[in-house]
Every structure is written in structure tokens, then in C-alpha cells.
Scaffold this motif. Structure first.
Motif, PDB file in Angstrom:
ATOM      1  N   LYS A 392       0.829  -1.213   0.000  1.00 27.81           N
ATOM      2  CA  LYS A 392       0.000   0.000   0.000  1.00 27.81           C
ATOM      3  C   LYS A 392       0.862   1.261   0.000  1.00 27.81           C
ATOM      4  CE  LYS A 392      -4.195  -1.937   2.017  1.00 27.81           C
ATOM      5  NZ  LYS A 392      -5.147  -1.934   3.158  1.00 27.81           N
ATOM      6  N   ASN A 436      -7.465  -0.155  -6.560  1.00 27.05           N
ATOM      7  CA  ASN A 436      -7.066  -1.554  -6.519  1.00 27.05           C
ATOM      8  C   ASN A 436      -6.031  -1.843  -7.590  1.00 27.05           C
ATOM      9  OD1 ASN A 436      -8.760  -2.177  -4.395  1.00 27.05           O
ATOM     10  ND2 ASN A 436     -10.476  -2.729  -5.738  1.00 27.05           N
ATOM     11  N   GLY A 473      -7.336  -6.821  -2.127  1.00 29.13           N
ATOM     12  CA  GLY A 473      -8.465  -6.701  -3.045  1.00 29.13           C
ATOM     13  C   GLY A 473      -8.144  -7.171  -4.450  1.00 29.13           C
ATOM     14  N   VAL A 474      -7.221  -8.120  -4.573  1.00 30.46           N
ATOM     15  CA  VAL A 474      -6.820  -8.626  -5.888  1.00 30.46           C
ATOM     16  C   VAL A 474      -7.593  -9.908  -6.195  1.00 30.46           C
ATOM     17  CG1 VAL A 474      -4.915  -9.519  -7.285  1.00 30.46           C
ATOM     18  CG2 VAL A 474      -4.510  -7.628  -5.692  1.00 30.46           C
ATOM     19  N   ASN A 507     -13.671 -11.364  -2.365  1.00 25.54           N
ATOM     20  CA  ASN A 507     -12.834 -11.340  -1.156  1.00 25.54           C
ATOM     21  C   ASN A 507     -13.331 -12.299  -0.079  1.00 25.54           C
ATOM     22  OD1 ASN A 507     -11.055  -9.453  -2.146  1.00 25.54           O
ATOM     23  ND2 ASN A 507     -12.227  -7.712  -1.392  1.00 25.54           N
TER      24      ASN A 507
END
Length: 635
Positions: A392, A436, A473-474, A507
Motif C-alpha cells: 500500500k 485496486n 483486493g486482488v 474477497n
């Protein structure tokens, strides 16, 4: 290249899958036949029914330059020579005429020797660049025949010795020295030479049949024992049965089509290819032995056609088409993945008889696994948290670096750049919110029996993979793959993909599904890679990655011999689709040099290994860090 452990020690040969694939592509280009496959056999060979041509193993165990040139000469002869300039009908007619000869093996192989000599000349004139490869070929085979000749004479194998002599004379000239006194064996070699010289003017296969027949007539006056060794096999599978298709007597001329006797090997191969393509379509059962669009016996039947669309599918051998592959008819249409499907030709020739099933993995030992899941996640929590924070921060820094020191925008409060810099850029824009990562992952986990001793460590690595991507969030999909060896036959090879997490789960936490993974039987790697590549190809993300966790070479029914080559080809096909493949070799101990070379051959330089089971998770994090860094850098 890597040595493969074989049952017979002296057959511990090397296999270079990627080089063989390059030769195969060259052969396809020269023959203009994208359907042919290339293998290695003892001698040059054609197999029309299988669509296979074979170069010779003669070139192994030599210098790299000789190996390459020799194999090229084989491919030139197979695809530019025999393919277009060898008369099939002349060969069949000649083979029939010599069937009662006492030296029929000598006669047929002599014809092939003369044909090879003629074809080399034809190819060299058409493609002058091939001359250097054929020169290497001449030197190697002349050396072979000179050495073999003395051995054959000592063993009183006169037919073989004469074959050696004729080869040497053809390629070194009719007046080349010979150490054998043929007169002592009552053989008029001068007369043979006078006939052999016509080979330099030969223009066709038919011309060479006359030469071979006349030389045999001279030789068989003094030699009564046929060849002991085999020198040529290019014509062995070119028989009358392979070249003429027989139709039912009741068929009309219009239905018979253009099929008939074939003149060249190219026509023979293409005919068999058309037949196999036709038989893979959706057909009715024809009354004809070979047909295109005939009628069946039923009164309510309609004409069959290879391009017919599937209206209903059952559990038979019909392949169907890509748009309707499901064969289990259930009322629940919400998840079509829990069905059995037939691979057909969608996933490569090695997997035509594969029937596969995509099924959700069943959660087992829920209470026990839930406790274990909590323990493992607590152990991995610091690694996951620090990794996610690192990614991040990289995303934020990447975006910040794009928004500062601009030529226009909002004026910065730091105006020293106006004085210090020659070309000041005092403006900035507000940083865009984090987005994302534009990436998608597919993970294949080897479900073969050899994984049994490393199941827990593998589950931990897969769980780490799942938790990291879920928090970032992949989108990702995780599936094990295996073949049901107990029920595999020549006609049907059942394969199963056990889905632990799918793209539609987004997710969702599927930790319990991952812990329910178990070892089964065999592994068909090339098929699994193509299957996952298909799932990834439908995704819209810019960066697509396919990870393969496995602990050995491919092994399945009828797949042990070609598994390495097929897997290497599947990797190349997947890379061409823009999907990057990364392989992690799971091992309980330090991998050997041969093991590393094997996986490097299949997966190129995108293969990693661990020194022990304890480092599976470390290697997984390292791979993810490298791949996600690439995504962030190119965002």
C-alpha cells in the motif's frame, strides 16, 4: 537439458523440450502443415494416422554444432524433400513388385537411399541455405558407413556391406577408393557402378525404382542373405491401406468426394488430418466406412455434418463445442462449474480423451481445521500485515511521485525551487485516491500423491497467498488438479479440478477450503496450465499471472513420455496470451541439479525452488512481492 531417470540405465537420455518445439515449428512452416508434430525415433519416419514425423536419434551425443546441423538436415528431408517430392504410388507399386524378392529389404532400402540422395539435391537447389547442414550430414553418415562396412565384412553380412559401399560411392563419387575386393565374392562391382551412375541424373522416384531394381538383380546373383540392420524407415508406414480410402459400394459419386489414391506424402497426411478433424465433429452414425455427410438407416434421421451445433449433450464421446461443454444435466444452473466436461482437442492432442470436472472442494474436519486455521493465521499475521502495508505504501508513493513537481496546477508552498532550479516546477496536484491493483492471479496446486509428505506446508503457503491477495483486493482463483489414475484408460482419463477459491468469490474467506486440500493420484500439468490460462484469458485485468505449485515432473496415463514436452508447449502458449507463468518447486529437501534443470526447461527462468518445506511461505511471499512490484511500477 536434463537427464530423465529411465528403467533401463543405458536409455537415460536427454530431453530438450523447448528445442524440440522450435524444430517442430520449423517443420510445420516448411511443410505448410500446422497440424504435424515432431518426435525423435531411431530413423526418419512418417506416421500419417497420428500426424507425426520423426527425426533420428543418430545425432545425439555429438557437438552442439553437429547436433543442430544434423537435426536440421533431417527436418529438411522430411518436410521439404519426402513431403512434396516422394511419389507414394511409385513406392507402393515398387513394394508390391519386390514382395517375393529374396533381397526385398535390401531393395526397398536401396530405393530410399537413392531417394535421399536425389532429394538432397532437389532441396539444395530450392533452398541454397540448407547446403551446410547437408554437408555435415554427408560427413557423419559416410564416416558411419565406412566403420560399419569393415564390421559387416568380418561378420559375412555382405548385403549390409554392399549397402555401405553404395552409400559411400554415391556421396564420395563412383571412383572413391574401396578396401574390399568384391571380385573375390563373385560380385561384379564395376557393373553395379555403371548402373549407380544414373542416380546423378535421376529426376523422380520412378527413375530410382529402375536403378534399385537393376542393382538388386546384379547383387542377388552372389548374395542370398538379406540385410541384417535397418538403415531407412521413411517408407515403412506409407502403405496402400494408408493412402487409399475405401467407401461403401452404395455411396454415390457426389458423396465420395475427392478422396482417392494419393501422389505425395503431403496429400496422405492432409487426408488423414481431414479424416480425424471430421470425426471430431458432432455426427450421426454413418453407414459409410468413410464419409462426409451421408444418411443413416433411421427413417427420421437428417444428414449429418461435422459443423453441426450441439442441441443436447449426453455422456457419450461427442465433444460438443466451446459454448456448450456441460454434459451433466441438473436443475441447478447457478454454478456450471460443478459438471463433467470432455477436453476434446481444446487443450492439445495429448489430452483428447481427458474428461474433467470442476468441483468445489468439500470442507472436511471443520472444527479441527477451524482451530488449525486460527493458529496458522496468528503465525502468519505479522508477515501478512507488513507485506500488505508495504504494498500500500508503494502504491501511495507511486501516485505521489506522479503528482508533484508539475509545470502547472496548484502553487506549492515550497517556493525555493523558483530560486534554486534552472527550470522550476513549483506546482502540484492533489493525489488521487488509492485504487485496486490492476492484476489477477491464478494458482494451480499439484494434487498428486507425491504431495502427501508436504501437505501442511503447502496449505500454509496457499493460505498466505490467499490472505495477502484478499486483503489487497486482488482477484484470484485457487485450484488443485489431479488425474484419477485408478479409473484412467486409453479411452477416458478422468481429471478433477478442486476449486478452493474462484474469481466469483471476490474477497470471500475460503481458508477452510484451503485446509481441506488433500493429495490424490497423478498430475497432468500441461492440461491444467491450459485450463487455468483459459480462466485468466477471460479476465479484463491488465496484468495476469499464473502460479504453479508442484513437486515433480508430469505423470499421468500415457503422459509420462510426452508430459515434459507438452507442459513446455503449454507454458509457451500461455505466455503468448500475455499471461506470465511462475513455478514454485515444492520439495522436502534441497533440489538436485537435474531437478532444477528439468523445471527450468519446462518453465524457463520463471521457476523457483525452496531448500526445505519450512521455506514454502517465504518463497511465496518473495514471488508475490516481485510480481506486485511489477504491477505497481507499470500502473
Amino acid at each position: 537439458m536434463v537427464k530423465m531417470n529411465r528403467f533401463i540405465q543405458f536409455n537415460d537420455e536427454t530431453v530438450d523440450a523447448k528445442t524440440l518445439l522450435l524444430y517442430e515449428r520449423l517443420g510445420r512452416a516448411l511443410a505448410d502443415a500446422p497440424f504435424i508434430e515432431l518426435t525423435e525415433r531411431k530413423l526418419l519416419e512418417f506416421r500419417p494416422q497420428e500426424g507425426i514425423i520423426s527425426m533420428s536419434v543418430f545425432w545425439r551425443h555429438r557437438t552442439d554444432e553437429v547436433i543442430h546441423a544434423g537435426r536440421l538436415s533431417d527436418i529438411y528431408l522430411l518436410t521439404s524433400g519426402y513431403w512434396k517430392h516422394f511419389s507414394v504410388m511409385s513406392w507402393i507399386k515398387f513394394s508390391r513388385s519386390i514382395s517375393l524378392y529374396p533381397l526385398r529389404k535390401f531393395t526397398s532400402e536401396l530405393l530410399l537411399m537413392l531417394e535421399e540422395f536425389r532429394l538432397i539435391d532437389v532441396i539444395t537447389k530450392e533452398r541454397p541455405g540448407t547446403a551446410s547442414a547437408f554437408e555435415v550430414r554427408r560427413e557423419a553418415y559416410v564416416y558411419l558407413h565406412r566403420n560399419a562396412q569393415s564390421s559387416n565384412m568380418q561378420k559375412n553380412q555382405l548385403a549390409d556391406a554392399m549397402m555401405n559401399q553404395l552409400f559411400i560411392s554415391l556421396h564420395e563419387g563412383l571412383f572413391a577408393e574401396t578396401s574390399i575386393d568384391w571380385d573375390a565374392h563373385s560380385i561384379d562391382y564395376d557393373l553395379i557402378q555403371s548402373v549407380l551412375q544414373h542416380a546423378y541424373d535421376s529426376k523422380s522416384t520412378e527413375d530410382n525404382t529402375f536403378i534399385a531394381d537393376r542393382i538388386t538383380g546384379i547383387v542377388e546373383r552372389s548374395i542370398d542373405k538379406d540385410l541384417v540392420k535397418q538403415y531407412y524407415s521413411a517408407g515403412d508406414s506409407i502403405t496402400e491401406e494408408n493412402t487409399v480410402f475405401h467407401y461403401h459400394k452404395g455411396i454415390s459419386d457426389a458423396e465420395e468426394g475427392e478422396e482417392g489414391p494419393k501422389e505425395t506424402i503431403e496429400e496422405v497426411f492432409r487426408s488423414w488430418h481431414r479424416e480425424s478433424e471430421s470425426e471430431s465433429g458432432v455426427h450421426l452414425e454413418f453407414e459409410l466406412e468413410h464419409g462426409r455427410s451421408g444418411k443413416s438407416d433411421a427413417n427420421d434421421a437428417t444428414p449429418g455434418h461435422e459443423d453441426a451445433e450441439v442441441e443436447e449433450t449426453g455422456s457419450g464421446d461427442s465433444e460438443g463445442n466451446d459454448s456448450d461443454r456441460w454434459t451433466d444435466d441438473t436443475s441447478d444452473k447457478t454454478d456450471k462449474r460443478d459438471r463433467k466436461m470432455k477436453a476434446g482437442k481444446m487443450f492439445g492432442k495429448e489430452h483428447v480423451n481427458v474428461v474433467y470436472e470442476e468441483q468445489r472442494i468439500e470442507v472436511v474436519d471443520e472444527v479441527e481445521n477451524r482451530q488449525l486455521l486460527t493458529v496458522w493465521r496468528e503465525e502468519q499475521k505479522p508477515y501478512v500485515r507488513s507485506f500488505v502495508e508495504e504494498m500500500k505504501k508503494r502504491i501511495d508513493l507511486k501516485q505521489d511521485s506522479k503528482r508533484e513537481r508539475l509545470m502547472k496546477g496548484r502553487l506549492s508552498t515550497k517556493l525555493t525551487t523558483m530560486v534554486v532550479d534552472e527550470r522550476p516546477k513549483p506546482f502540484y496536484r492533489k493525489s488521487a485516491p488509492s485504487v485496486n491493483l490492476d492484476a489477477v492471479f491464478g494458482l494451480l496446486v499439484d494434487g498428486s500423491a507425491s504431495m502427501l509428505d508436504k501437505l501442511d506446508e503447502t496449505k500454509q503457503a496457499v493460505l498466505l497467498f490467499h490472505d495477502v491477495l484478499r486483503q489487497l483486493g486482488v482477484f484470484h482463483e485457487i485450484s488443485s488438479y489431479y488425474e484419477d489414475a485408478n479409473n484412467a484408460t486409453k479411452e477416458v482419463q478422468p481429471n478433477v479440478f478442486e476449486l478452493m477459491h474462484t474469481f466469483t468469490d471476490r474477497n470471500k474467506d475460503n481458508g477452510l477450503s484451503i485446509l481441506s486440500f488433500d493429495a490424490n493420484e497423478d498430475n497432468r500439468d500441461g492440461f491444467a496450465i491450459r485450463w487455468m490460462a483459459d480462466q485468466l484469458a477471460m479476465r479484463q485485468e491488465k496484468h495476469k499471472f499464473l502460479l504453479v505449485f508442484s513437486d515433480g515432473e508430469p505423470s499421468a496415463f500415457g503422459y509420462d513420455r510426452n508430459g515434459i514436452l507438452d507442459t513446455a508447449e503449454a507454458v509457451m502458449e500461455t505466455e503468448k496470451k500475455g499471461i506470465s507463468i511462475i513455478h514454485l518447486f515444492l520439495s522436502t529437501e534441497e533440489p538436485t541439479v537435474d531437478q532444477k534443470a528439468l523445471f527450468s526447461m519446462m518453465f524457463g527462468n520463471k521457476t523457483a525452488s525452496s531448500n526445505s518445506v519450512d521455506s514454502f511461505t517465504d518463497q511465496t511471499l518473495r514471488i508475490l512481492r516481485k510480481l506486485l512490484s511489477i504491477v505497481i511500477r507499470n500502473t
